[in-house]
Design an enzyme around this catalytic site. Sequence first.
Site, mmCIF file in Angstrom:
data_model
loop_
_atom_site.group_PDB
_atom_site.id
_atom_site.type_symbol
_atom_site.label_atom_id
_atom_site.label_comp_id
_atom_site.label_asym_id
_atom_site.label_seq_id
_atom_site.Cartn_x
_atom_site.Cartn_y
_atom_site.Cartn_z
ATOM 1 N N ASP A 125 -20.338 31.432 10.599
ATOM 2 C CA ASP A 125 -20.514 30.688 9.351
ATOM 3 C C ASP A 125 -19.282 30.890 8.480
ATOM 4 O OD1 ASP A 125 -23.072 29.739 9.901
ATOM 5 O OD2 ASP A 125 -24.097 31.331 8.811
ATOM 6 N N ARG A 175 -18.123 23.311 13.133
ATOM 7 C CA ARG A 175 -19.158 22.700 12.287
ATOM 8 C C ARG A 175 -18.460 22.254 10.994
ATOM 9 N NH1 ARG A 175 -22.903 26.987 9.991
ATOM 10 N NH2 ARG A 175 -24.077 26.823 11.908
HETATM 11 C C1 FAD Z 1 -26.659 23.395 9.591
HETATM 12 C C2 FAD Z 1 -25.954 23.740 8.310
HETATM 13 C C3 FAD Z 1 -25.072 24.790 8.287
HETATM 14 C C4 FAD Z 1 -24.381 25.110 7.115
HETATM 15 N N1 FAD Z 1 -23.438 26.116 7.144
HETATM 16 C C5 FAD Z 1 -22.699 26.346 6.046
HETATM 17 C C6 FAD Z 1 -21.611 27.279 6.070
HETATM 18 O O1 FAD Z 1 -21.301 27.907 7.104
HETATM 19 N N2 FAD Z 1 -20.906 27.473 4.923
HETATM 20 C C7 FAD Z 1 -21.207 26.786 3.763
HETATM 21 O O2 FAD Z 1 -20.501 26.985 2.762
HETATM 22 N N3 FAD Z 1 -22.236 25.913 3.713
HETATM 23 C C8 FAD Z 1 -22.985 25.673 4.813
HETATM 24 N N4 FAD Z 1 -23.994 24.751 4.756
HETATM 25 C C9 FAD Z 1 -24.443 24.208 3.444
HETATM 26 C C10 FAD Z 1 -23.673 22.952 3.077
HETATM 27 O O3 FAD Z 1 -22.341 23.311 2.796
HETATM 28 C C11 FAD Z 1 -24.285 22.248 1.853
HETATM 29 O O4 FAD Z 1 -24.299 23.059 0.770
HETATM 30 C C12 FAD Z 1 -25.690 21.730 2.058
HETATM 31 O O5 FAD Z 1 -25.884 21.300 3.366
HETATM 32 C C13 FAD Z 1 -25.948 20.531 1.134
HETATM 33 O O6 FAD Z 1 -24.990 19.524 1.369
HETATM 34 P P1 FAD Z 1 -25.339 18.108 2.014
HETATM 35 O O7 FAD Z 1 -24.215 17.708 2.903
HETATM 36 O O8 FAD Z 1 -26.659 18.135 2.639
HETATM 37 O O9 FAD Z 1 -25.260 17.087 0.786
HETATM 38 P P2 FAD Z 1 -25.976 17.072 -0.618
HETATM 39 O O10 FAD Z 1 -25.361 15.916 -1.335
HETATM 40 O O11 FAD Z 1 -25.983 18.404 -1.271
HETATM 41 O O12 FAD Z 1 -27.466 16.733 -0.249
HETATM 42 C C14 FAD Z 1 -27.836 15.455 0.269
HETATM 43 C C15 FAD Z 1 -29.319 15.260 0.073
HETATM 44 O O13 FAD Z 1 -30.022 16.213 0.863
HETATM 45 C C16 FAD Z 1 -31.145 16.679 0.154
HETATM 46 N N5 FAD Z 1 -31.037 18.100 -0.058
HETATM 47 C C17 FAD Z 1 -29.930 18.860 -0.022
HETATM 48 N N6 FAD Z 1 -30.255 20.152 -0.239
HETATM 49 C C18 FAD Z 1 -31.598 20.180 -0.390
HETATM 50 C C19 FAD Z 1 -32.555 21.198 -0.635
HETATM 51 N N7 FAD Z 1 -32.201 22.466 -0.787
HETATM 52 N N8 FAD Z 1 -33.863 20.856 -0.712
HETATM 53 C C20 FAD Z 1 -34.262 19.582 -0.592
HETATM 54 N N9 FAD Z 1 -33.408 18.570 -0.371
HETATM 55 C C21 FAD Z 1 -32.098 18.861 -0.278
HETATM 56 C C22 FAD Z 1 -31.211 15.947 -1.162
HETATM 57 O O14 FAD Z 1 -32.048 14.835 -0.990
HETATM 58 C C23 FAD Z 1 -29.800 15.492 -1.361
HETATM 59 O O15 FAD Z 1 -29.723 14.323 -2.120
HETATM 60 C C24 FAD Z 1 -24.655 24.382 5.931
HETATM 61 C C25 FAD Z 1 -25.535 23.308 5.956
HETATM 62 C C26 FAD Z 1 -26.170 22.957 7.127
HETATM 63 C C27 FAD Z 1 -27.064 21.765 7.126
#
Ligand code: FAD
Length: 300
Positions: A125, A175
């Site tokens: 990660d 990723r």
């Molecule tokens: C498999 C995976 C691995 C990840 N690994 C890392 C990593 O190694 N390092 C790192 O910094 N980040 C990591 N992340 C987190 C990532 O960086 C984001 O902060 C997170 O995924 C939200 O971004 P998004 O692309 O979904 O877009 P966003 O614009 O934040 O979300 C899009 C939509 O998804 C929904 N949503 C998002 N979060 C939530 C929630 N908590 N509850 C309900 N609905 C929600 C909402 O409807 C929102 O409008 C990871 C995420 C995933 C999915």
Amino acid sequence: MPLVNRAIAAVLGAIPEGLLWRFARRYVAGVTLAEAVQAVRDLNARGLLATLDILGEHVASPADARADGLVYGNILRAIQREGLSSNISVKPTHMGLKLDRDLCLGILRDLVRQAHCLGNFVRLDMEDSTCTDETLRLYRTLVKEVPAVGVVLQAYLKRSQEDVKRLAEERANVRICKGIYREPEAIPFRDREAIRRSFIELLEILMRTGSYVGIATHDPWVIREARELIKRLGVPRERYEFQMLLGVRPDLRERLRAEGERLRIYVPFGEKWRVYCLRRFRENPEILRHVILALFRSAS
Ligand SMILES: Cc1cc2nc3c(=O)[nH]c(=O)nc-3n(C[C@H](O)[C@H](O)[C@H](O)COP(=O)(O)OP(=O)(O)OC[C@H]3O[C@@H](n4cnc5c(N)ncnc54)[C@H](O)[C@@H]3O)c2cc1C
């Protein structure tokens, strides 16, 4: 700590454990390995892959890092024994990166070797920007020895536009996610659209060079653009997968699965579930509103 986080932390501190757990369990598979195994079994039965994560980061002592390193080893063996479709995701600071880099490298090396022997895979990660250089260095050291390891790029970091070039040349397994940490002003893109564009640019560079890419997002816009890019470049299905967090946007996840996409769910578990949930609540304060409402309802 920003005001909103302080407010959330204060509210979380006041919520009874049982009530908080009722909301947390949507995002966390459980406390024990047995619960995590069951969650992965359920996901696999629904045609979804998994990646298991022990909750925790910034361990306090080398002994703690070694102990959780051993638990990760147990997870790899449980995956093998139970015939599960899952790999593991590991945070370098959880394995002691900030205490002793060599200790961290040693623990990760053991895990990557074990994963390789079991036909499995370890994802490093990506944490806050003070860890980026070290994490990339750890990745490069490990992948030279055994290929069963991949890394993460965060689309909100401006530097990712440079980091991606070398990773693409190396055909790394990457990723891509938007990034979740609070960074000093100059380091990330702030604008939502700039982060989205960066995500797709990183994806395109990696896909053009044949890297394997994990597309980790719940953003329908990013998913749509990614799928168009995949179609335009003719990327074969075995070169990418979508990834989502346990409990987030299950509707979207079902749609992608029904349309035949390969989808991996990030499954966190362990005793440190409170801190993880604080992050999820910060991303979606609407959930916190429900927690508070339930708190008052249960108190009245
Ligand atoms: C498999 C995976 C691995 C990840 N690994 C890392 C990593 O190694 N390092 C790192 O910094 N980040 C990591 N992340 C987190 C990532 O960086 C984001 O902060 C997170 O995924 C939200 O971004 P998004 O692309 O979904 O877009 P966003 O614009 O934040 O979300 C899009 C939509 O998804 C929904 N949503 C998002 N979060 C939530 C929630 N908590 N509850 C309900 N609905 C929600 C909402 O409807 C929102 O409008 C990871 C995420 C995933 C999915």
